[in-house]
Design a protein around this motif. Structure first.
Motif, PDB file in Angstrom:
ATOM      1  N   GLY A 125     -37.837  -8.585  70.599  1.00  0.00           N
ATOM      2  CA  GLY A 125     -38.265  -8.349  71.969  1.00  0.00           C
ATOM      3  C   GLY A 125     -39.598  -8.968  72.340  1.00  0.00           C
ATOM      4  O   GLY A 125     -40.092  -8.747  73.443  1.00  0.00           O
ATOM      5  N   CYS A 126     -40.195  -9.757  71.424  1.00  0.00           N
ATOM      6  CA  CYS A 126     -41.459 -10.449  71.733  1.00  0.00           C
ATOM      7  C   CYS A 126     -41.121 -11.767  72.419  1.00  0.00           C
ATOM      8  O   CYS A 126     -41.221 -12.850  71.816  1.00  0.00           O
ATOM      9  N   SER A 127     -40.728 -11.679  73.673  1.00  0.00           N
ATOM     10  CA  SER A 127     -40.108 -12.813  74.362  1.00  0.00           C
ATOM     11  C   SER A 127     -41.069 -13.961  74.668  1.00  0.00           C
ATOM     12  O   SER A 127     -40.624 -15.076  74.932  1.00  0.00           O
ATOM     13  N   LYS A 128     -42.378 -13.720  74.641  1.00  0.00           N
ATOM     14  CA  LYS A 128     -43.343 -14.779  74.955  1.00  0.00           C
ATOM     15  C   LYS A 128     -44.009 -15.362  73.713  1.00  0.00           C
ATOM     16  O   LYS A 128     -44.926 -16.178  73.832  1.00  0.00           O
ATOM     17  N   LEU A 129     -43.555 -14.967  72.555  1.00  0.00           N
ATOM     18  CA  LEU A 129     -44.181 -15.440  71.318  1.00  0.00           C
ATOM     19  C   LEU A 129     -43.935 -16.942  71.142  1.00  0.00           C
ATOM     20  O   LEU A 129     -42.799 -17.398  71.090  1.00  0.00           O
ATOM     21  N   THR A 130     -45.026 -17.703  71.085  1.00  0.00           N
ATOM     22  CA  THR A 130     -44.908 -19.155  70.956  1.00  0.00           C
ATOM     23  C   THR A 130     -45.522 -19.692  69.671  1.00  0.00           C
ATOM     24  O   THR A 130     -45.235 -20.824  69.291  1.00  0.00           O
ATOM     25  N   SER A 131     -46.359 -18.902  69.001  1.00  0.00           N
ATOM     26  CA  SER A 131     -47.040 -19.393  67.799  1.00  0.00           C
ATOM     27  C   SER A 131     -47.147 -18.296  66.749  1.00  0.00           C
ATOM     28  O   SER A 131     -47.558 -17.178  67.052  1.00  0.00           O
ATOM     29  N   ILE A 132     -46.748 -18.636  65.528  1.00  0.00           N
ATOM     30  CA  ILE A 132     -46.941 -17.747  64.387  1.00  0.00           C
ATOM     31  C   ILE A 132     -47.691 -18.533  63.321  1.00  0.00           C
ATOM     32  O   ILE A 132     -47.264 -19.621  62.923  1.00  0.00           O
ATOM     33  N   TYR A 133     -48.811 -17.979  62.877  1.00  0.00           N
ATOM     34  CA  TYR A 133     -49.631 -18.636  61.863  1.00  0.00           C
ATOM     35  C   TYR A 133     -49.518 -17.844  60.562  1.00  0.00           C
ATOM     36  O   TYR A 133     -50.027 -16.733  60.450  1.00  0.00           O
ATOM     37  N   CYS A 148     -40.495 -20.802  69.232  1.00  0.00           N
ATOM     38  CA  CYS A 148     -41.804 -20.541  68.634  1.00  0.00           C
ATOM     39  C   CYS A 148     -42.107 -21.552  67.530  1.00  0.00           C
ATOM     40  O   CYS A 148     -41.216 -21.944  66.775  1.00  0.00           O
ATOM     41  N   THR A 149     -43.367 -21.985  67.429  1.00  0.00           N
ATOM     42  CA  THR A 149     -43.786 -22.884  66.359  1.00  0.00           C
ATOM     43  C   THR A 149     -44.388 -22.077  65.221  1.00  0.00           C
ATOM     44  O   THR A 149     -45.272 -21.234  65.437  1.00  0.00           O
ATOM     45  N   LEU A 150     -43.912 -22.324  64.015  1.00  0.00           N
ATOM     46  CA  LEU A 150     -44.421 -21.672  62.820  1.00  0.00           C
ATOM     47  C   LEU A 150     -45.413 -22.610  62.141  1.00  0.00           C
ATOM     48  O   LEU A 150     -45.063 -23.728  61.763  1.00  0.00           O
ATOM     49  N   SER A 184     -49.186 -14.991  70.374  1.00  0.00           N
ATOM     50  CA  SER A 184     -49.666 -15.578  69.127  1.00  0.00           C
ATOM     51  C   SER A 184     -49.864 -14.506  68.065  1.00  0.00           C
ATOM     52  O   SER A 184     -50.426 -13.442  68.345  1.00  0.00           O
ATOM     53  N   VAL A 185     -49.382 -14.782  66.849  1.00  0.00           N
ATOM     54  CA  VAL A 185     -49.543 -13.877  65.714  1.00  0.00           C
ATOM     55  C   VAL A 185     -50.083 -14.656  64.527  1.00  0.00           C
ATOM     56  O   VAL A 185     -49.542 -15.714  64.183  1.00  0.00           O
ATOM     57  N   THR A 186     -51.155 -14.154  63.931  1.00  0.00           N
ATOM     58  CA  THR A 186     -51.669 -14.730  62.691  1.00  0.00           C
ATOM     59  C   THR A 186     -51.422 -13.736  61.569  1.00  0.00           C
ATOM     60  O   THR A 186     -51.879 -12.592  61.642  1.00  0.00           O
ATOM     61  N   ILE A 187     -50.680 -14.166  60.553  1.00  0.00           N
ATOM     62  CA  ILE A 187     -50.315 -13.304  59.427  1.00  0.00           C
ATOM     63  C   ILE A 187     -51.152 -13.705  58.225  1.00  0.00           C
ATOM     64  O   ILE A 187     -51.118 -14.849  57.790  1.00  0.00           O
TER      65      ILE A 187
END
Length: 352
Positions: A220-228, A253-255, A203-206
């Motif tokens: 290479g962030c193969s497990k990234l499922t959520s970007i906020y 991934c869901t944006l 998960s990444v929150t921008i």
């Protein structure tokens, strides 16, 4: 063609003479194979001298040369003296046994990937009187902590202070233990390869102030499922650095974007390439809990680090229903979804 790369050896280290007039030298490797590999047999805990004598002449050590300790797996710790002013490109690249680095007060430049892929590195400590660089909890910053330069890849939770305006080149590259990261509203730029190969990142929150994201920032962030993305205006990509996300991330991934902004994100690269874009209400949610409290998700449990045991911790689902209220530092038993964590008067969203 294999070539020796040093002028002389002293006490187990190899040196190049930079100037006979000034009597200055740099630490270097002993040979390269001509195909991109460099060799140094340094071993154990090393304290680089500020000066040394060779051939009855006294030399001052002013630089750690590029690739000086490249893939030097036997190196466990290094202390860089106040005489050194520069650390070269990939100087300690892939030193898998290196656990700590201490940098003196005169270093004014550190090359790209100087500490990349150091899988055992716990902390980088900078002399407090250094005018160019600083360290906070073992993480390397420029002196006023506006640029995060390098985070040791052993870090599992990181709280980026609000002073930071830029995430530097490969700053978090290879941080496989990092599971989630919140980029505060103070940050305006995420540089090339900043989070590349963070294989545990989900998960990444921008924050709402990012204006640009560099090439391979999340490769290479193969497990990234959520970007906020909290900004009402989509962060732009540099046209010359257009590969920000892999095809797998774009598909899986869901944006999440602010309410009313989906059309804006669907109109520009790289955001319009996401298969799943959803709107979310970010209002009233701070980008971090505090300057020293870390929040992470490990095995579907919320972990709260450095919180005062007397602080009340509350967890709500997106419907506003309380699912936890107490003083613990681990909250488990929650189903997958998005939650709001509130500690004292600060809150943030997190996904399980």
């Amino acid at each position: 063609m294999t070539a020796l790369a040093y002028n002389f050896k002293s006490d187990g280290l190899y040196y190049n003479i930079l100037s006979e007039t000034d009597r200055t030298v740099e630490v270097t490797y002993y040979r390269n194979d001509g195909y991109g590999s460099y060799y140094n047999d340094a071993y154990g805990d090393i304290e680089i001298p500020s000066k040394l004598i060779y051939d009855r002449k006294t030399y001052k050590v002013t630089s750690i040369g590029k690739y000086a300790f490249y893939k030097c797996s036997g190196l466990t710790s290094v202390t860089i003296p106040n005489s050194v002013t520069s650390i070269g490109i990939s100087a300690f690249y892939n030193c898998s046994g290196l656990t700590s680095v201490t940098i003196g007060n005169s270093v004014t430049s550190i090359g790209n990937s100087a500490f990349s892929n150091c899988s055992g590195l716990i902390s980088i400590i900078v002399d407090e009187s250094n005018p160019s660089f600083s360290s906070i909890e073992g993480i390397l910053y420029n002196n006023d902590a506006t640029t995060l330069i390098y985070c040791p890849i052993t870090k599992k939770t990181v709280t980026i202070p609000n002073s930071v305006t830029s995430i530097g080149y490969s700053a978090f590259s290879g941080c496989s233990g990092l599971t989630s990261v919140t980029i505060p509203n103070s940050v305006t730029t995420i540089v090339q390869s900043a989070f590349s190969n963070c294989r545990g990142l989900t998960s990444v929150t921008i924050g709402n102030s990012v204006t640009s994201i560099g090439k391979y920032a999340f490769s290479g962030c193969s497990k990234l499922t959520s970007i906020y993305c909290q900004g009402t205006k989509p962060p732009r990509e540099n046209p010359r650095e257009s590969i920000v996300f892999s095809e797998a991330i774009l598909k899986e991934c869901t944006l999440y974007v602010p309410i009313g902004c989906q059309a804006a994100y669907e109109a520009v690269d790289p955001w319009r390439n996401f298969w799943n874009i959803e709107e979310m209400d970010f209002s009233g949610i701070d980008d971090i809990i505090s300057d020293n409290i870390g929040i992470s998700v490990i095995n579907r449990a919320i972990h709260i680090d450095n919180a005062d045991g007397n602080m009340l911790v509350e967890v709500f689902n997106l419907s506003g229903k309380s699912v936890y209220r107490g003083h613990g530092n681990i909250v488990d038993g929650l189903s997958t979804g998005i939650y709001i964590i509130k500690i004292a008067d600060k809150s943030m969203k997190i996904k399980i």
